[in-house]
Design a protein around this motif. Structure first.
Motif, mmCIF file in Angstrom:
data_model
loop_
_atom_site.group_PDB
_atom_site.id
_atom_site.type_symbol
_atom_site.label_atom_id
_atom_site.label_comp_id
_atom_site.label_asym_id
_atom_site.label_seq_id
_atom_site.Cartn_x
_atom_site.Cartn_y
_atom_site.Cartn_z
ATOM 1 N N VAL A 19 0.838 -1.205 0.000
ATOM 2 C CA VAL A 19 0.000 0.000 0.000
ATOM 3 C C VAL A 19 0.871 1.252 0.000
ATOM 4 O O VAL A 19 0.611 2.215 -0.738
ATOM 5 N N ALA A 20 1.921 1.254 0.825
ATOM 6 C CA ALA A 20 2.814 2.409 0.879
ATOM 7 C C ALA A 20 3.465 2.674 -0.478
ATOM 8 O O ALA A 20 3.581 3.819 -0.921
ATOM 9 N N ARG A 21 3.875 1.617 -1.159
ATOM 10 C CA ARG A 21 4.492 1.786 -2.479
ATOM 11 C C ARG A 21 3.478 2.339 -3.467
ATOM 12 O O ARG A 21 3.802 3.207 -4.291
ATOM 13 N N ALA A 22 2.248 1.835 -3.413
ATOM 14 C CA ALA A 22 1.220 2.312 -4.334
ATOM 15 C C ALA A 22 0.902 3.786 -4.096
ATOM 16 O O ALA A 22 0.668 4.543 -5.044
ATOM 17 N N LEU A 23 0.907 4.207 -2.840
ATOM 18 C CA LEU A 23 0.561 5.590 -2.518
ATOM 19 C C LEU A 23 1.731 6.551 -2.718
ATOM 20 O O LEU A 23 1.540 7.767 -2.681
ATOM 21 N N SER A 24 2.930 6.025 -2.932
ATOM 22 C CA SER A 24 4.101 6.906 -3.091
ATOM 23 C C SER A 24 4.168 7.521 -4.480
ATOM 24 O O SER A 24 5.010 8.380 -4.740
ATOM 25 N N SER A 25 3.287 7.111 -5.368
ATOM 26 C CA SER A 25 3.281 7.602 -6.748
ATOM 27 C C SER A 25 2.271 8.729 -6.876
ATOM 28 O O SER A 25 1.072 8.525 -6.690
ATOM 29 N N ARG A 26 2.735 9.930 -7.201
ATOM 30 C CA ARG A 26 1.853 11.094 -7.349
ATOM 31 C C ARG A 26 1.522 11.398 -8.802
ATOM 32 O O ARG A 26 0.452 11.894 -9.108
ATOM 33 N N GLN A 27 2.473 11.146 -9.705
ATOM 34 C CA GLN A 27 2.318 11.526 -11.104
ATOM 35 C C GLN A 27 2.505 10.317 -12.000
ATOM 36 O O GLN A 27 3.538 9.655 -11.941
ATOM 37 N N PRO A 28 1.521 9.994 -12.829
ATOM 38 C CA PRO A 28 1.663 8.821 -13.711
ATOM 39 C C PRO A 28 2.814 8.987 -14.698
ATOM 40 O O PRO A 28 3.097 10.090 -15.164
ATOM 41 N N LYS A 29 3.445 7.862 -15.009
ATOM 42 C CA LYS A 29 4.524 7.835 -15.994
ATOM 43 C C LYS A 29 4.294 6.666 -16.943
ATOM 44 O O LYS A 29 3.523 5.754 -16.636
ATOM 45 N N PRO A 30 4.970 6.655 -18.098
ATOM 46 C CA PRO A 30 4.881 5.474 -18.966
ATOM 47 C C PRO A 30 5.376 4.233 -18.225
ATOM 48 O O PRO A 30 6.270 4.317 -17.385
ATOM 49 N N VAL A 31 4.787 3.090 -18.529
ATOM 50 C CA VAL A 31 5.166 1.838 -17.864
ATOM 51 C C VAL A 31 6.668 1.612 -17.957
ATOM 52 O O VAL A 31 7.311 1.170 -16.993
ATOM 53 N N GLY A 32 7.247 1.913 -19.098
ATOM 54 C CA GLY A 32 8.676 1.691 -19.279
ATOM 55 C C GLY A 32 9.546 2.574 -18.418
ATOM 56 O O GLY A 32 10.749 2.308 -18.274
ATOM 57 N N ALA A 33 8.955 3.623 -17.817
ATOM 58 C CA ALA A 33 9.722 4.545 -16.982
ATOM 59 C C ALA A 33 9.407 4.409 -15.499
ATOM 60 O O ALA A 33 9.943 5.171 -14.681
ATOM 61 N N LEU A 34 8.560 3.454 -15.125
ATOM 62 C CA LEU A 34 8.192 3.299 -13.718
ATOM 63 C C LEU A 34 9.369 2.775 -12.909
ATOM 64 O O LEU A 34 10.009 1.792 -13.283
#
Length: 379
Positions: A296-311
């Motif tokens: 859950v913490a990892r999922a919530l640490s993302s604020r701005q979407p990026k291309p899958v190849g750049a995650l």
């Protein structure tokens, strides 16, 4: 190996394409609209083919365009659409027949747990029907991986959890919300999917995959709230079955209504992994399986979407994920950005400080006023 990934623009499929490329595999990515594959940021590394699993001719053409293939990942579903059970059975049969004719050695299918229960939802029954349709005589061997709730930004189940916890700090909880569940992080799903391609490690058969923590739907809400730093109280109620809850959820959340309703209808059964899964065959990933709170913490640490190849982490939100994913603060920022001059847009980060229930009320109100609810597109 040369691997064909169906549903390559979907939540799991897009991340699996990236994971297979990291393993050095040759990847053929299949989608009804190959143009959407450009959003993954991986176009130079993959072979893209058009595949509409409902059309046998399209499936045959996709396999011809793909060339010799060792393994097919089957990640297609139409849950949330009318008559999805029949549609999914037919699609699986089409792909299995084409794979047999193409000499494919293995199909890896990601489905769900199917508890031993006489009152299974249509969604759960459909998962077993798809597995049956994929296993054709003389065709590829089939590895069926069953998973319950997948934790990661962009996952439909996680996004529903996010919106419920964010919007309802006082949550009515029927008794079925205490049913046990074995969730799994998206990183561990990908780890097991990649391993399942190797016939030397994983024999054909059905395997349930799960993370290290057993929990319940109610405890998932409280864990989410603790990690997110918000307040959450569950209020036990009686007389609310999953049929009623599915209608309320479909109306209250920005997730497509039929999809939300079909998933909630499956919550009436315990969702526990059966057997040893793959842990007897495949060693745990380095550092071990990801626990619920960490995922859950990892999922919530993302604020701005990026291309899958750049995650940096597959738990993060990708810009190919559904437009309704990511929480109300992100959706408010997107709405405000359409009205704000570019020079002032960095200030929109202040929206993150808006209390989650208020953000949900604001976004719902805007959706109603502007008829802009982005409920139509599934990844």
């Amino acid at each position: 190996m040369r691997i064909l990934v169906t549903g390559a623009t979907g939540y799991v499929g897009s991340r699996l394409v990236a994971a297979l490329l990291d393993e050095g595999q040759q990847v053929v990515a299949a989608s009804r609209d190959p143009g959407r594959l450009t959003r993954l940021g991986l176009r130079d590394d993959i072979t893209a083919v058009a595949l509409n699993a409902a059309d046998p001719a399209s499936v045959r053409a996709a396999f011809e365009a793909a060339g010799p293939v060792d393994v097919v990942y089957y990640l297609i579903h139409s849950i949330g659409q009318a008559g999805f059970r029949g549609t999914d059975q037919a699609a699986a049969a089409n792909v299995a027949a084409a794979a047999k004719n193409a000499g494919v050695g293995r199909i890896v299918y990601l489905g769900g747990f199917v508890p031993d229960d006489d009152t299974l939802s249509e969604h759960l029954v459909s998962r077993a029907e798809v597995a049956d349709a994929l296993g054709v005589e003389g065709g590829p061997d089939v590895v069926w991986l069953g998973a319950a709730l997948i934790i990661g930004a962009g996952s439909t189940s996680f996004e529903m959890l996010r919106y419920v916890a964010d919007r309802f700090p006082l949550m009515p909880t029927p008794s079925w919300m205490d049913n046990p569940i074995d969730p799994i992080s998206i990183r561990d799903v990908l780890y097991y999917l990649v391993a399942a391609a190797d016939a030397g490690r994983v024999p054909a058969g059905r395997y349930d995959i799960a993370g290290p923590d057993s929990t319940s739907y109610r405890r998932l809400l409280t864990t989410y709230a603790r990690v997110a730093g918000t307040w959450q109280t569950c209020l036990p109620v009686r007389g609310v079955d999953t049929a009623i809850a599915s209608r309320v959820t479909a109306a209250a959340l920005p997730v497509p209504g039929r999809l939300a309703a079909d998933l909630v209808a499956s919550l009436g059964c315990p969702m526990l992994a059966t057997g040893a899964g793959l842990r007897d065959l495949v060693a745990d990933p380095p550092g071990g399986l990801v626990g619920v709170a960490d995922a859950v913490a990892r999922a919530l640490s993302s604020r701005q979407p990026k291309p899958v190849g750049a995650l940096a982490d597959p738990h993060h939100l990708a810009d190919s994920d559904p437009m309704w994913a990511g929480g109300d603060a992100l959706r408010l920022r997107r709405f405000a950005a359409t009205l704000t001059p570019a020079i002032a847009r960095p200030g929109l980060r202040l929206v993150n400080a808006v209390p989650r229930p208020l953000a949900g009320a604001l976004r719902t109100g805007l959706d109603m006023l502007t008829a802009s609810t982005p409920k139509g597109r599934l990844a």
